[in-house]
Design a protein around this motif. Sequence first.
Motif, short mmCIF file in Angstrom:
data_model
loop_
_atom_site.label_atom_id
_atom_site.label_comp_id
_atom_site.label_asym_id
_atom_site.label_seq_id
_atom_site.Cartn_x
_atom_site.Cartn_y
_atom_site.Cartn_z
N ASP A 29 43.87 52.23 38.98
CA ASP A 29 43.01 53.09 39.79
C ASP A 29 43.22 54.40 38.97
OD1 ASP A 29 42.48 51.17 41.55
OD2 ASP A 29 43.83 51.67 43.04
N MET A 30 44.41 54.81 38.81
CA MET A 30 44.75 56.36 38.28
C MET A 30 44.02 56.53 37.18
SD MET A 30 48.34 58.38 37.66
CE MET A 30 48.96 57.10 36.51
N VAL A 31 43.73 55.57 36.21
CA VAL A 31 43.12 55.66 34.83
C VAL A 31 41.88 55.34 34.84
CG1 VAL A 31 45.31 55.34 33.44
CG2 VAL A 31 44.07 53.59 33.99
N GLY A 32 41.27 54.92 36.17
CA GLY A 32 40.11 54.54 36.40
C GLY A 32 39.52 53.27 35.88
N GLY A 33 40.45 52.31 35.60
CA GLY A 33 40.12 50.84 34.67
C GLY A 33 39.59 49.81 35.84
N ASP A 34 38.92 48.99 35.14
CA ASP A 34 38.44 47.78 36.08
C ASP A 34 39.75 46.85 35.83
OD1 ASP A 34 37.31 45.44 37.19
OD2 ASP A 34 35.57 45.31 35.74
N ILE A 35 40.08 46.53 37.28
CA ILE A 35 41.43 45.78 37.24
C ILE A 35 41.14 44.16 36.75
CG2 ILE A 35 42.71 47.10 38.72
CD1 ILE A 35 42.21 45.11 41.01
N GLU A 36 39.89 43.88 36.75
CA GLU A 36 39.52 42.56 36.53
C GLU A 36 39.38 42.13 35.22
OE1 GLU A 36 36.19 40.97 38.62
OE2 GLU A 36 37.25 40.94 40.77
N ASN A 37 39.30 43.40 34.11
CA ASN A 37 39.07 43.26 32.90
C ASN A 37 40.41 43.68 32.26
OD1 ASN A 37 36.77 41.77 33.04
ND2 ASN A 37 35.67 43.80 33.56
N GLN A 38 41.53 43.79 32.76
CA GLN A 38 42.75 44.38 32.26
C GLN A 38 43.45 43.45 31.44
OE1 GLN A 38 43.42 47.83 32.08
NE2 GLN A 38 41.40 47.98 32.77
N ILE A 39 43.75 42.27 31.78
CA ILE A 39 44.89 41.67 31.09
C ILE A 39 44.32 40.18 30.75
CG2 ILE A 39 46.92 40.09 31.38
CD1 ILE A 39 47.65 42.05 33.92
N TYR A 40 44.61 39.94 29.32
CA TYR A 40 44.00 38.85 28.56
C TYR A 40 45.33 38.31 28.02
CZ TYR A 40 39.50 41.42 28.51
OH TYR A 40 38.33 41.80 28.88
N GLY A 41 45.13 36.85 27.91
CA GLY A 41 46.40 36.27 27.59
C GLY A 41 45.97 34.88 26.86
N SER A 42 47.04 34.32 26.12
CA SER A 42 46.98 33.09 25.64
C SER A 42 48.13 32.44 25.81
CB SER A 42 46.56 33.21 24.14
OG SER A 42 47.18 33.83 23.57
N ILE A 43 48.28 31.21 25.59
CA ILE A 43 49.42 30.40 26.06
C ILE A 43 50.13 30.15 24.40
CG2 ILE A 43 48.38 28.23 25.96
CD1 ILE A 43 50.59 27.35 28.00
#
Length: 170
Positions: free
Chosen positions: A64-78
């Motif tokens: 929230d502080m940096v104004g990001g969209d939390i739904e697009n913040q973390i990407y991962g792979s196993i």
Amino acid sequence: MERKKYMKILDFLSDSYMCIKCLKPHELNMRFNDINSTAHYLQDHELAEFRGIIPSKNAASHVDMVGGDIENQIYGSITTKGLDYLKDDGGLTSELNVQVIRLDATTIQQLIDAKILLSNTIPEKEKPALREALKNMKEEGLKQLTTRLVSHGLDQGSVTAQQLVQWITS
């Protein structure tokens, strides 16, 4: 860390090995903070790799502080380690992590000698001769003795000092 949370993320990532997926809170039915902390945990254990995880303990307020969209913040792979963790048999990781233990003749003699020294059932006056016989055993005799000790141990659960004396001297 709750097993349910990290298993949910690993399962989510497992169907797309070698691909990067976005971890969206509404798709996982998890709060962003939980996704973020679980991603840290999984990455620390090398079960998955992530981009966009936030080091802050309160990840949502940081976003929230940096104004990001939390739904697009973390990407991962196993990772392969993560895939194998999900497999009932441990996958290839369990096969590759087999440890081979080799005991040379000297080590085996030392183990048996220690058993003789500590024995309360072998008379003290017989111990020196028994130890000397063990020390002078040829490799083939030691192999046979070791085979007999292991077989008996597996069959009976323990070897008596009397049996040990008999096997070494025969």
